[in-house]
Write an enzyme that holds these catalytic residues in place. Sequence first.
Site, PDB file in Angstrom:
ATOM      1  CB  SER A   1      39.657  18.445  33.775  1.00 19.55           C
ATOM      2  OG  SER A   1      38.438  18.089  33.148  1.00 19.55           O
ATOM      3  CE  LYS A   2      41.584  16.434  26.758  1.00 19.39           C
ATOM      4  NZ  LYS A   2      42.570  16.047  25.788  1.00 19.39           N
ATOM      5  NE  ARG A   3      37.550  14.462  30.485  1.00 20.91           N
ATOM      6  CZ  ARG A   3      38.833  14.267  30.214  1.00 20.91           C
ATOM      7  NH1 ARG A   3      39.252  14.229  28.972  1.00 20.91           N
ATOM      8  NH2 ARG A   3      39.713  14.106  31.184  1.00 20.91           N
ATOM      9  CG  ASP A   4      35.571  20.728  34.270  1.00 17.57           C
ATOM     10  OD1 ASP A   4      34.588  19.996  34.484  1.00 17.57           O
ATOM     11  OD2 ASP A   4      36.644  20.657  34.896  1.00 17.57           O
TER      12      ASP A   4
ATOM     13  CG  PHE B   1      43.269  21.397  25.191  1.00 13.55           C
ATOM     14  CD1 PHE B   1      43.180  22.196  26.323  1.00 13.55           C
ATOM     15  CD2 PHE B   1      43.761  20.106  25.321  1.00 13.55           C
ATOM     16  CE1 PHE B   1      43.565  21.721  27.556  1.00 13.55           C
ATOM     17  CE2 PHE B   1      44.156  19.617  26.558  1.00 13.55           C
ATOM     18  CZ  PHE B   1      44.046  20.433  27.679  1.00 13.55           C
TER      19      PHE B   1
END
Length: 453
Positions: A221-224, A16
């Site tokens: 983090s990448k999920r935020d 990503f």
Amino acid sequence: MSQPVRVRFAPSPTGFLHIGGARTALFNWLHARHVGGTFVLRIEDTDAARNTQEATDVILRGLRWLGLEWDEGPVTGDPTGPSRGAHGPYFQSQRGDIYRKRVQELKDRGLAYDHEGAVKFRMQREPVIFQDQIIGEISRALTDREQADPDFVIIRSDGLPVFHFVNVVDDLEMGITHVIRGEDHVSNTAKHIALFRAFGATPPAYAHIPLILNPDGSKMSKRDQGATIQAYIDAGFYPAAVANYLCLLGWTPKEGGEFFTKEDAARHFALCDVHRSNARFDMKKLEHFHFEHVRRLPPAEFVELGRPVLERAGLKPEAFPATYLANALATVQEKGKLLSELPGWVDFYFLPDDALNFDPEAKAKALTPAARPLLEKLRERFAALPDFTSPHLEAALKQLATDLQVKAGPLVQPCRVACTGRGVGPSLYHLMEVLGRDRVLRRLDLAIAGPPV
Ligand code: GLU
């Protein structure tokens, strides 16, 4: 004469493009454009196990979407084909020979040596001091643990070169003059400077950009929410608005003004004006930037932005006259909606009269038996209008409300739902003008006939 400026964005293909990475790329691009330098893209893909073509494509797609074209790289296009002269980024995975030569060079100088199958670099023992262009002076002494063994591995026992080594070799080989990267790399910089010196080279200038944090101050983090560029592409943000917002995550133009293009920003950008404190991501603010940029677009550009979105949603705008499409989109441009929301706002322009997407709730509320006689009268008045234009439509509806001694609301909502299928949308009188007399009357007829609820 000073050296021509060369900067690079050097992402590892992690799957990503993080918003922080995108901003790093943007600041590199801004600096290069400001001074007329060169912006290099280098994919740091030595860790073959983690790297896939798809992971690289995500990065390229994100950069292109933001309009951050890189300036050079090995020629990839077929020299006779349509992409003639196209240049890809540099890939570390294709530069093994260069790294092997450079390891040998350090060994020859006595600055690298074999150790249990690996190759280690003889790290300098004295503290490394450097002037960061954003943070100021940074002094890094060996930690207690490093004191015992300051040397570090540059080639692993499986033969793979280590990040610090390839990063420095490439910056050296590519003549990079300014390393602009995330603050998370400050702690690596002493190692990098020591490696430059080992090659007898002057290290580049370093500029470490503070982090982007979540609104609550925690690390992203990448999920935020908002952490990856793909999320903005999917949500239908206008790319120039995202680039504008990213500029302001860590930089404030001296000239004032909040809304600008990245080309404008490049005229004023200076590394020394980058903030030293962390930036906080704010989705509401980004949405506001989208709204402001989209509102300001020339209508024809908005059409070009909207058309493919409608096509993807299966609405077939190409089956309608160009002016109809333009007029339809003009009724929503000032709403500044995200492009992903666009089909839901304008689908009724392109759907057959008897196949609107009715919102069940809006329909149940507005198309009641009591609304039928009102719609019948409204239909009569609309049918008799000499000009089917928004001011006449508005006047006719208001006049009918007066004549019937009702408020406009009980006429407006059934009319809107009958014409669009929804309880909210573009200005009613404008959208009816765009739909035109035939469509509006047919839709009113269908509503009056009472579509099965
Ligand atoms: N591949 C490193 C990263 O993605 C690059 C660091 C640098 O810019 O020097 O963090």
